[in-house]
Design a protein around this motif. Structure first.
Motif, PDB file in Angstrom:
ATOM      1  N   UNK A  57       0.842  -1.195   0.000  1.00 12.23           N
ATOM      2  CA  UNK A  57       0.000   0.000   0.000  1.00 12.23           C
ATOM      3  C   UNK A  57       0.875   1.241   0.000  1.00 12.23           C
ATOM      4  N   UNK A  58       0.400   2.230  -0.705  1.00 12.77           N
ATOM      5  CA  UNK A  58       1.039   3.538  -0.742  1.00 12.77           C
ATOM      6  C   UNK A  58      -0.010   4.537  -0.277  1.00 12.77           C
ATOM      7  N   UNK A  59       0.341   5.337   0.712  1.00 10.17           N
ATOM      8  CA  UNK A  59      -0.624   6.231   1.347  1.00 10.17           C
ATOM      9  C   UNK A  59      -0.101   7.660   1.311  1.00 10.17           C
ATOM     10  N   UNK A  70       2.310   7.911  10.630  1.00 10.18           N
ATOM     11  CA  UNK A  70       2.408   6.447  10.701  1.00 10.18           C
ATOM     12  C   UNK A  70       1.269   5.820  11.495  1.00 10.18           C
ATOM     13  N   UNK A  71       0.602   6.580  12.345  1.00 11.46           N
ATOM     14  CA  UNK A  71      -0.551   6.044  13.075  1.00 11.46           C
ATOM     15  C   UNK A  71      -1.711   5.731  12.147  1.00 11.46           C
ATOM     16  N   UNK A  72      -1.705   6.280  10.938  1.00 13.70           N
ATOM     17  CA  UNK A  72      -2.806   6.063   9.997  1.00 13.70           C
ATOM     18  C   UNK A  72      -2.707   4.722   9.275  1.00 13.70           C
ATOM     19  N   UNK A  73      -1.533   4.125   9.237  1.00 10.73           N
ATOM     20  CA  UNK A  73      -1.350   2.894   8.463  1.00 10.73           C
ATOM     21  C   UNK A  73      -2.268   1.778   8.951  1.00 10.73           C
ATOM     22  N   UNK A  74      -2.302   1.524  10.238  1.00  9.82           N
ATOM     23  CA  UNK A  74      -3.097   0.415  10.779  1.00  9.82           C
ATOM     24  C   UNK A  74      -4.575   0.591  10.478  1.00  9.82           C
ATOM     25  N   UNK A  77      -5.100  -0.226   6.801  1.00  6.18           N
ATOM     26  CA  UNK A  77      -5.002  -1.675   6.556  1.00  6.18           C
ATOM     27  C   UNK A  77      -6.265  -2.386   7.029  1.00  6.18           C
ATOM     28  N   UNK A  78      -6.728  -2.056   8.227  1.00  2.00           N
ATOM     29  CA  UNK A  78      -7.930  -2.689   8.767  1.00  2.00           C
ATOM     30  C   UNK A  78      -9.136  -2.432   7.867  1.00  2.00           C
ATOM     31  N   UNK A  89      -4.143  -8.063   6.730  1.00  2.00           N
ATOM     32  CA  UNK A  89      -3.000  -7.143   6.812  1.00  2.00           C
ATOM     33  C   UNK A  89      -1.672  -7.852   7.050  1.00  2.00           C
ATOM     34  N   UNK A  90      -1.707  -9.121   7.462  1.00  2.00           N
ATOM     35  CA  UNK A  90      -0.459  -9.874   7.607  1.00  2.00           C
ATOM     36  C   UNK A  90       0.203 -10.118   6.256  1.00  2.00           C
TER      37      UNK A  90
END
Length: 117
Positions: A57-59, A70-74, A77-78, A89-90
């Motif tokens: 993913x590219x954000x 970086x807090x936005x990545x999770x 993904x969810x 997400x694994x």
């Protein structure tokens, strides 16, 4: 994204619950993302994940420096897993995120098949 709920216990400690802001974001994306998928010819309610595993993913986010990108990545993904865009997400082999102050939206996410390099 989460806060500890006062007076609610789970296991050894307090229960973590989604913040009001996180719940509002989920509600907003639940209504806006399907239209974006349709414009790209992607199934809106797929029965199987759209992007094969593994994926990347590219954000890009349009937030001030008061927020940690970086807090936005999770959360993203969810959301991709919940909407069956990706399998889990694994299976993410690559994630990048950048702050883009002049981005014409709050966020732009590109998910793609990404094999092991």
């Amino acid at each position: 994204l989460f806060v500890e709920a006062a007076g609610k216990t789970k296991g050894k400690g307090r229960q973590r619950v989604k913040t009001k802001e996180y719940r509002a974001w989920i509600e907003h994306t639940t209504w806006t993302v399907p239209a974006q998928l349709r414009r790209q010819g992607v199934p809106v309610n797929p029965t199987a994940p759209i992007i094969r595993r593994p994926f990347g993913i590219s954000i890009a986010v349009n937030i001030s420096h008061r927020g940690d990108v970086t807090n936005r990545i999770k959360a993203l993904e969810d959301f991709l897993v919940e909407r069956k865009i990706v399998d889990g997400d694994q299976w993410c082999n690559h994630a990048s995120i950048e702050r883009v102050p002049d981005l014409p939206a709050e966020c732009r996410v590109t998910a793609y098949h990404r094999s092991w390099d």
